[in-house]
Design a protein around this motif. Structure first.
Motif, short mmCIF file in Angstrom:
data_model
loop_
_atom_site.label_atom_id
_atom_site.label_comp_id
_atom_site.label_asym_id
_atom_site.label_seq_id
_atom_site.Cartn_x
_atom_site.Cartn_y
_atom_site.Cartn_z
N LEU A 206 -3.34 68.47 -19.97
CA LEU A 206 -3.18 67.01 -20.02
C LEU A 206 -4.43 66.35 -20.58
N ARG B 228 -7.96 61.68 -18.80
CA ARG B 228 -7.66 60.61 -17.85
C ARG B 228 -6.51 61.01 -16.91
N ASP B 229 -5.51 61.69 -17.46
CA ASP B 229 -4.37 62.12 -16.65
C ASP B 229 -4.76 63.25 -15.70
N CYS C 53 -4.34 63.08 -11.53
CA CYS C 53 -3.53 64.01 -10.73
C CYS C 53 -4.11 64.24 -9.34
#
Length: 412
Positions: free
Chosen positions: A23, A26-27, A31
């Protein structure tokens, strides 16, 4: 399917890690908010793995600039060169931090814009610290983290430029007298999320300063402790080069220290030399997992590595490069005649690459192919200080300090 706490449903942990690590950054950090278990996976597995895979993206180095710095070239009289050497070695008021990206995004040498864009955004130190900083305030850089000091009372700051984060280190007790000049940073995300500022040792997880009495073996003359302002952290050991051909090794786990002799092809070294105005006897760094040492002697640049520092402590001569060959290659790329000196100033940690510097240019020398690559041309008003100060390597680390800081506050 019924959700069960601390489980990943049909996904095994390895598969989840594989998915998260693909990913965007930022993602990945987002998480960690899913659950405590996801937080553990992201913070202790994904972030260290991503940081370990990140390439070396740039370098930090000392630059002297200002009206006090004279313009010298290869053809300047020796008196002028000696004046510059003394200025670089002792007048730290003219020292600043230079940066250069290792990405191939340079434009033509004739356009100064190539110098302006030489710093990638994740290396910028602008507006990162709560005080105006100069070259001497930049103490160390270790696996993406940068250590600064604010004087006169040493107040340390640990920064992660990639995510624009700066964390102040609690002031040490007044009973502790710190020499900020020799402070260094110890951090390796593959070992622990904790960083340490030494001497005395500050532990980020407990937010405490601790003093350790260290016995050095073998017993060594006190004059060997005139140390070069650059350290190397490798496998829980900090290495520091001395001006007198010694390397001091500090084991942070056993809290012990010992002294290694610098390797040389000469039968004896001048250990009683007057180090005034003289550059360090060489440069140390980490190369392909080994402590490495480079120096120039007998018209050659010699690269050594230490195979097993905890056992035999025997150095192996890995490369011997003719100095005249390097000098001729450098002359072809330096159109301004600002060579003045040529000196190794760092190692690439994962490739057989040696960093070289002269008064106006920084290079990467690919040892295997013999290719010389320009990293950055300096402006006429700038003077590279690599003759005395080794460079620092930068790599990107996506982890935040805030998780660690918040947890420490809860513990206190």
């Amino acid at each position: 399917m019924v959700y069960q706490p601390n489980s990943f449903g049909p996904l095994c942990e390895d598969l989840l890690v594989n998915i998260i690590c693909r990913l965007p950054e930022r993602d990945v950090l987002g998480c960690k908010c899913v659950s405590k278990e996801w937080h553990r996976i992201v913070f202790h597995v994904c972030v260290p793995w991503l940081s370990d895979q990140a390439p070396i993206s740039g370098v930090y180095f000392r630059v002297a600039q200002g009206h006090e710095v004279p313009f010298v070239t290869t053809f300047s009289p020796q008196d002028a060169k000696d004046q510059v050497n003394h200025l670089v070695a002792y007048n730290h008021s003219v020292h600043y931090i230079g940066t250069a990206s290792l990405k191939p995004n340079f434009e033509s040498i004739w356009r100064h814009s190539c110098v302006k864009v030489a710093c990638s955004s994740d290396m910028s130190l602008a507006s990162l610290l709560p005080f105006d900083h100069r070259g001497p305030d930049f103490l160390d850089c270790c696996n993406c983290l940068v250590l600064f000091v604010q004087r006169p009372r040493p107040h340390f700051f640990v920064c992660n430029p990639a995510i624009r984060q700066c964390v102040p280190v609690p002031l040490p007790p007044r009973s502790v007298h710190l020499s900020s000049l020799y402070a260094f940073l110890a951090f390796d995300h593959s070992e622990s999320i904790e960083y340490r500022v030494c001497f005395h040792v500050f532990y980020s997880q407990t937010r405490e300063w601790k003093t350790h009495e260290v016995k050095i073996e073998p017993v060594t003359s006190s004059k060997c402790f005139k140390l070069v302002r650059h350290s190397v952290y490798l496998k829980n050991i900090v290495y520091r080069l001395s001006m007198f051909y010694k390397i001091l090794c500090f084991d942070l786990e056993s809290v012990k220290a010992r002294v290694l002799n610098c390797p040389s092809q000469k039968s004896s070294l001048n250990l009683s030399r007057d180090v005034k105005d003289e550059p360090p006897p060489g440069c140390i760094g980490m190369s392909n997992g080994f402590l490495s040492y480079v120096t120039d002697e007998d018209e050659h640049v010699c690269v050594w590595l230490l195979d097993k520092p905890n056992e035999s402590s025997q150095w192996t001569l890995k490369y011997r490069i003719r100095f005249s060959h390097l000098w001729n290659d450098v002359k072809k790329q330096c159109f301004y005649g600002r060579i003045v000196w040529l000196r190794p100033c760092g190692f690439h940690p994962t490739s057989d690459i040696l960093f070289l510097g002269n008064a106006g240019t920084l290079f990467m020398y690919h040892i295997g192919s013999g290719r010389l690559e320009t990293v950055r041309y300096l402006l006429f008003s700038e003077l590279h200080c690599g003759f005395y100060f080794p460079l620092f390597l930068h790599k990107k680390h996506v982890g935040h300090f805030e998780e660690l800081v918040q947890r420490c506050h809860h513990q206190n």
